[in-house]
Design a protein around this motif. Structure first.
Motif, short mmCIF file in Angstrom:
data_model
loop_
_atom_site.label_atom_id
_atom_site.label_comp_id
_atom_site.label_asym_id
_atom_site.label_seq_id
_atom_site.Cartn_x
_atom_site.Cartn_y
_atom_site.Cartn_z
N LYS A 190 0.79 -1.11 0.10
CA LYS A 190 0.04 0.02 0.03
C LYS A 190 0.85 1.13 0.01
O LYS A 190 1.98 1.28 0.37
N ALA A 191 0.25 2.24 -0.37
CA ALA A 191 0.81 3.68 -0.50
C ALA A 191 -0.23 4.67 -0.25
O ALA A 191 -1.17 4.53 -0.58
N VAL A 192 0.38 5.82 0.08
CA VAL A 192 -0.48 6.98 0.14
C VAL A 192 -0.23 8.07 -0.77
O VAL A 192 1.08 8.24 -1.08
N SER A 193 -1.10 8.64 -1.55
CA SER A 193 -0.79 9.73 -2.59
C SER A 193 -1.62 10.99 -2.35
O SER A 193 -2.68 10.77 -1.97
N SER A 194 -0.78 12.10 -2.38
CA SER A 194 -1.42 13.48 -2.25
C SER A 194 -1.17 14.12 -3.60
O SER A 194 -0.12 14.10 -4.09
N VAL A 195 -2.33 14.34 -4.29
CA VAL A 195 -2.09 15.26 -5.59
C VAL A 195 -2.79 16.79 -5.31
O VAL A 195 -3.82 17.02 -5.03
N LEU A 196 -1.62 17.33 -5.75
CA LEU A 196 -2.03 18.68 -5.50
C LEU A 196 -2.29 19.35 -7.24
O LEU A 196 -1.41 19.11 -7.97
N MET A 197 -3.33 19.93 -7.05
CA MET A 197 -3.96 20.52 -8.37
C MET A 197 -3.88 21.91 -8.67
O MET A 197 -4.63 22.63 -7.56
N PHE A 198 -3.32 22.74 -9.46
CA PHE A 198 -3.28 24.28 -9.36
C PHE A 198 -3.01 24.59 -11.00
O PHE A 198 -2.67 23.72 -11.99
N THR A 199 -3.25 25.92 -10.99
CA THR A 199 -2.97 26.59 -12.55
C THR A 199 -1.60 27.28 -12.36
O THR A 199 -1.37 28.08 -11.46
N THR A 200 -0.93 26.89 -13.36
CA THR A 200 0.48 27.41 -13.19
C THR A 200 0.50 28.93 -13.71
O THR A 200 -0.11 29.54 -14.49
#
Length: 359
Positions: A190-200
């Motif tokens: 197992k793993a944990v993923s954090s996805v950061l979504m933004f406008t460049t």
């Protein structure tokens, strides 16, 4: 050995059946933290002729090698096993998934699984590494992105202990949003993923952003971090004109107008323009516009354009004024008047001194 397996497979295919062999499926390596726990995903297959032997009471056993003693036996009490573990899977269903609690550094060994009542020890093994500190998380992607495009960064950290997954913390969310999810790796861990979504934005270029994985272990937290540098592609920004030398400019001076701009990739073309009334004239295609012997006719409004593959930007127009030198005769007249005034003052002083002396 490989040739034998190929012959066995070909034989099975000719007979129109699927070959089942004795084989265990588990990660080759798992790293976990001392004081925490680790989940070992594990399944196995057996030869079809042994299927009838898979009956209760069945038990699972872990050893450090095929012929060593047992370090865990699911039929024993928790306290009687060297490995303080728990068999989560059902052996009759060919599931040998196991969780080991209260990890110690001396648990760092290779382990093989044995199924009973088959009395078979599988040759495949898992290497357990127990460490005091976690590995750094991974951040992806690191490739350049174009300004204004929606993009995302994913920070992923292993979660060897499902009861105590790591918390992932970003140093800056870049005015975006964050989503957390648990993922399963190819080897079943197992793993944990954090996805950061933004406008460049061009303001993000060359900015370092840090993802920190914080693992709760008992009453303390063990952390590891990874840093990623953002690369943003953008059109020219902050384009402006710089006049050198600054200050008043006279006829005959050497003057340079420089076009300054910020872009990624760098500006590939500069263009200079002069504005006179309603007319706009292109003057140069260089970054610097140089006047080696400037004259009043060069006065006027000037601006530059900076361009790269992503766009262009114009500077604000800058007024260039060239002052004419004063006419030489003016200095002559001014000089004669000064001499006459000085002579008059000297005559008056002389007369006053003589008058005082005679008196």
């Amino acid at each position: 050995m490989i040739a034998t397996e190929k012959l066995l497979l070909i034989s099975c295919l000719f007979q129109g059946i699927i070959c089942n062999t004795f084989k265990a499926f588990m990660p080759q390596r798992i790293k976990a933290l001392s004081g925490s726990c680790v989940l070992i995903p594990c399944t196995f297959t057996i030869e079809e002729s042994y299927e009838n032997d898979m009956v209760e009471p069945a038990r699972g056993i872990w050893r450090t090698s095929q012929y060593s003693g047992n370090v865990f036996d699911s039929s024993r009490h928790y306290s009687e096993n060297t490995l303080k573990a728990e068999l989560l899977g059902n052996v009759t269903n060919k599931n040998c998934t196991t969780i080991i609690h209260h990890l110690k550094k001396n648990y760092s060994k290779s382990y093989v699984f044995r199924a009973e009542p088959l009395k078979y020890t599988f040759t495949q093994s898992v290497l357990l590494e127990v460490a005091d500190y976690p590995d750094r998380p991974a951040i992806s992607p690191s490739s350049a992105v174009k300004e204004g495009a929606p993009t995302s960064l994913a920070c992923t950290a292993p979660a060897p202990c499902p009861r105590e997954p790591p918390a992932l913390v970003w140093s800056d969310t870049l005015d975006g949003s964050v989503e957390i999810e648990q993922v399963e790796q190819q080897d079943g861990t197992k793993a944990v993923s954090s996805v950061l979504m933004f406008t460049t934005s061009h303001l993000h270029h060359n900015k370092d952003i840090t993802c920190t994985a914080q693992y709760p272990v008992g009453s303390e937290t063990k952390s590891a971090e990874e840093v990623s540098t953002l690369h943003v592609l953008y059109s020219p920004k902050n384009t402006l004109v710089i006049i050198n030398p600054s200050g008043e400019i006279h006829e005959g001076d050497h003057v340079t107008l420089s076009c300054s701009s910020n872009a990624n990739p760098a500006v590939s073309r500069y263009t200079w323009f002069k504005v006179k009334g309603d007319n706009i004239t292109e003057k140069s295609a260089e970054q610097d516009l140089t006047f080696t012997d400037i004259n009043p006719s060069d006065s006027g409004l000037y601006y530059c354009e900076a361009r790269n593959e992503h766009g262009a930007e114009n500077s604000t127009a800058m007024q260039l004024n060239v002052a004419s030198p004063a006419t030489p005769c003016i200095y002559v007249v001014m000089g004669t008047a000064a001499v006459q005034m000085l002579a008059t003052i000297l005559v008056v002083v002389f007369i006053m001194k003589r008058y005082v002396f005679e008196s």
